[in-house]
Design an enzyme around this catalytic site. Structure first.
Site, PDB file in Angstrom:
ATOM      1  N   CYS B   1       0.814  -1.087  -0.113  1.00  0.00           N
ATOM      2  CA  CYS B   1       0.117   0.043  -0.051  1.00  0.00           C
ATOM      3  C   CYS B   1       0.834   1.384  -0.026  1.00  0.00           C
ATOM      4  O   CYS B   1       1.941   1.141   0.557  1.00  0.00           O
ATOM      5  CB  CYS B   1      -0.904   0.057   1.263  1.00  0.00           C
ATOM      6  SG  CYS B   1      -2.174  -1.156   1.426  1.00  0.00           S
ATOM      7  N   THR B   2       0.374   2.270  -0.725  1.00  0.00           N
ATOM      8  CA  THR B   2       0.983   3.533  -0.323  1.00  0.00           C
ATOM      9  C   THR B   2      -0.136   4.658  -0.043  1.00  0.00           C
ATOM     10  O   THR B   2      -1.274   4.718  -0.737  1.00  0.00           O
ATOM     11  CB  THR B   2       1.565   4.148  -1.752  1.00  0.00           C
ATOM     12  OG1 THR B   2       2.788   2.917  -2.145  1.00  0.00           O
ATOM     13  CG2 THR B   2       2.431   5.399  -1.559  1.00  0.00           C
ATOM     14  N   THR B 177       4.463   3.711   3.196  1.00  0.00           N
ATOM     15  CA  THR B 177       4.051   2.483   2.398  1.00  0.00           C
ATOM     16  C   THR B 177       3.816   1.706   3.717  1.00  0.00           C
ATOM     17  O   THR B 177       2.772   1.628   4.074  1.00  0.00           O
ATOM     18  CB  THR B 177       5.245   2.316   1.608  1.00  0.00           C
ATOM     19  OG1 THR B 177       6.636   2.299   2.175  1.00  0.00           O
ATOM     20  CG2 THR B 177       5.387   3.152   0.403  1.00  0.00           C
ATOM     21  N   ASN B 178       5.101   0.822   3.780  1.00  0.00           N
ATOM     22  CA  ASN B 178       4.607  -0.301   4.845  1.00  0.00           C
ATOM     23  C   ASN B 178       5.783  -0.468   5.921  1.00  0.00           C
ATOM     24  O   ASN B 178       6.051  -1.608   6.233  1.00  0.00           O
ATOM     25  CB  ASN B 178       4.331  -1.728   3.948  1.00  0.00           C
ATOM     26  CG  ASN B 178       3.352  -1.527   3.366  1.00  0.00           C
ATOM     27  OD1 ASN B 178       3.086  -1.602   2.040  1.00  0.00           O
ATOM     28  ND2 ASN B 178       1.954  -1.540   3.888  1.00  0.00           N
ATOM     29  N   ARG B 191       9.312   1.147  -2.195  1.00  0.00           N
ATOM     30  CA  ARG B 191       8.349   2.124  -3.018  1.00  0.00           C
ATOM     31  C   ARG B 191       8.260   3.692  -2.407  1.00  0.00           C
ATOM     32  O   ARG B 191       7.964   4.378  -3.038  1.00  0.00           O
ATOM     33  CB  ARG B 191       6.785   1.369  -2.958  1.00  0.00           C
ATOM     34  CG  ARG B 191       6.814   0.242  -3.790  1.00  0.00           C
ATOM     35  CD  ARG B 191       5.400  -0.573  -3.274  1.00  0.00           C
ATOM     36  NE  ARG B 191       5.797  -1.292  -1.993  1.00  0.00           N
ATOM     37  CZ  ARG B 191       5.151  -1.176  -0.619  1.00  0.00           C
ATOM     38  NH1 ARG B 191       4.024  -0.219  -0.769  1.00  0.00           N
ATOM     39  NH2 ARG B 191       5.159  -1.896   0.122  1.00  0.00           N
TER      40      ARG B 191
END
Lengths: 123, 253
Positions: B1-2, B177-178, B191
């Site tokens: 995810c972003t 992001t994560n 990312r």
């Protein structure tokens, strides 16, 4: 450097909006969830329309689980234990999940699994 | 995810997110895609939650999932959540729940309750930061005033860190992001750097819904796991979302 490996990475995109081209699969439809209706009925319209896709997605998770445990015991475990967990979930989530299981025809345990997947996924 | 919350030079807040899901959950060799990600795409729906015939909040969701991962309380705040990995993870919370220790909340039930009941950015921030959880998470929250944009880094029990927009310091956006923002991301899954490069290249004077979508469409911010992109503008109470594809060549995550 591992994130600059064209063509898997690229220069910053421009002019992609409004969405178009190969990275845009499609728009998303709108539905209303009426919080004044009983929790068990709130999702009927959405689930009635998306039932086939929901059944397909759950089946894909079942296939994955059976790939790990071919005997089917893992799915059995989900179908036996997670309905019990459904009763421990706070309101209105418990009733809403039961309503989704009833409308979709998907076993309650598997709808519970989908809804607690974030916590389960860490396993 | 972003997830990104950005403040433009007029003080408007824009909240965008890519929802990535399905890693290691079955690879379709023929179509070169993740099986569960592809099965989730047709389930993406926009929901208008109403009470007394009035919109309470709006959300992008997967049909059948009653919790919230992406939502807006019009003219009040916007909220997304990204997964946070930790050894002290959700499976411990589930075990405690099964054993009867039920003072924690399931992550997406908390986000749903906040979207439904919180009436301000500050109230939402407090509840997201202080409510015990079954699993760690990142909450990315945007408000309706200048400077109201933050990343809340949560363990199951504690609020570990809060990073907020501070335009005076040049931090006109926050981006998650994560991975914890004070640490380097996993070198195989960075990312963050490409996303920040594009945000910086866009610059505050040019940030808009259009250019936020550009950033979220740039590989590897867009990857094989990306199911949908949502863009939210709190001052207009607007949420729009789009189902995504990432044709080859594309990063698997």
């Amino acid at each position: 450097s591992t994130q600059f490996i064209p063509p898997y990475t690229e220069d910053c995109r421009t002019d992609t909006y409004p969405p178009n081209g190969p990275t845009f699969r499609g728009a998303v439809g709108w539905y209303t969830v009426d919080l004044d209706s009983p929790p068990s009925k709130r999702w009927d319209a959405v689930i009635t329309e998306k039932k086939t896709h929901l059944v397909n997605m759950i089946q894909a998770i079942r296939d994955l689980a059976n790939a790990f445990v071919p005997s089917g015991k893992l799915i059995e475990l989900v179908d036996v234990t997670l309905p019990i967990m459904a009763d421990t979930l706070p309101s209105p989530f418990s009733e809403e999940i039961k309503g989704i299981a009833a409308v979709s025809g998907i076993p309650l345990g598997e709808v519970v699994l989908f809804n607690i997947f974030y916590e389960v996924f860490t396993v | 995810c972003t997830s990104i919350v950005a403040e433009d030079h007029k003080g408007n807040l824009i909240h965008g997110r890519n929802l990535d899901f399905g890693l290691f959950m079955g690879w379709d060799v023929k179509n070169k895609s993740w099986i569960i990600s592809e099965k989730l795409k047709p389930l993406v729906v926009n929901l208008d939650f109403r009470r007394n015939n009035q919109t309470v909040f709006k959300s992008t969701n997967f049909a059948g999932y009653v919790g919230m991962l992406t939502g807006i309380k019009p003219h009040t705040f916007t909220l997304t959540m990204n997964e946070r990995f930790s050894l002290d993870g959700g499976y411990i919370g589930i075990m405690e729940w099964v054993l009867g220790k039920r003072d924690g909340m399931w992550m997406s039930f908390l986000t749903r309750s906040v979207l439904e009941d919180a009436n301000s950015y500050e109230e939402a921030k407090t509840r997201l930061a202080q409510t015990k959880l079954l699993a760690p998470a990142y909450f990315i929250l945007g408000g309706n005033q200048t400077g109201q944009g933050c990343i809340i880094t949560r363990s199951r029990l504690l609020n570990i860190d809060l990073l907020e927009i501070d335009v005076k310091l040049g931090r006109w956006y926050v981006l998650e992001t994560n991975y914890d923002h004070w640490e380097e991301p996993l070198f195989l899954d960075d990312r963050r750097t490409p996303a920040m490069k594009c945000m910086n290249q866009t610059a505050q004077k040019n940030i808009s819904v259009n250019t936020m979508y550009d950033v979220l469409s740039t590989k590897p911010v867009l990857n094989k796991l990306t199911t949908y992109t949502t863009l939210m503008q709190v001052s207009e109470g607007k949420l729009e979302s789009y189902i995504r594809d990432c044709p080859n060549p594309c990063m698997p995550w």
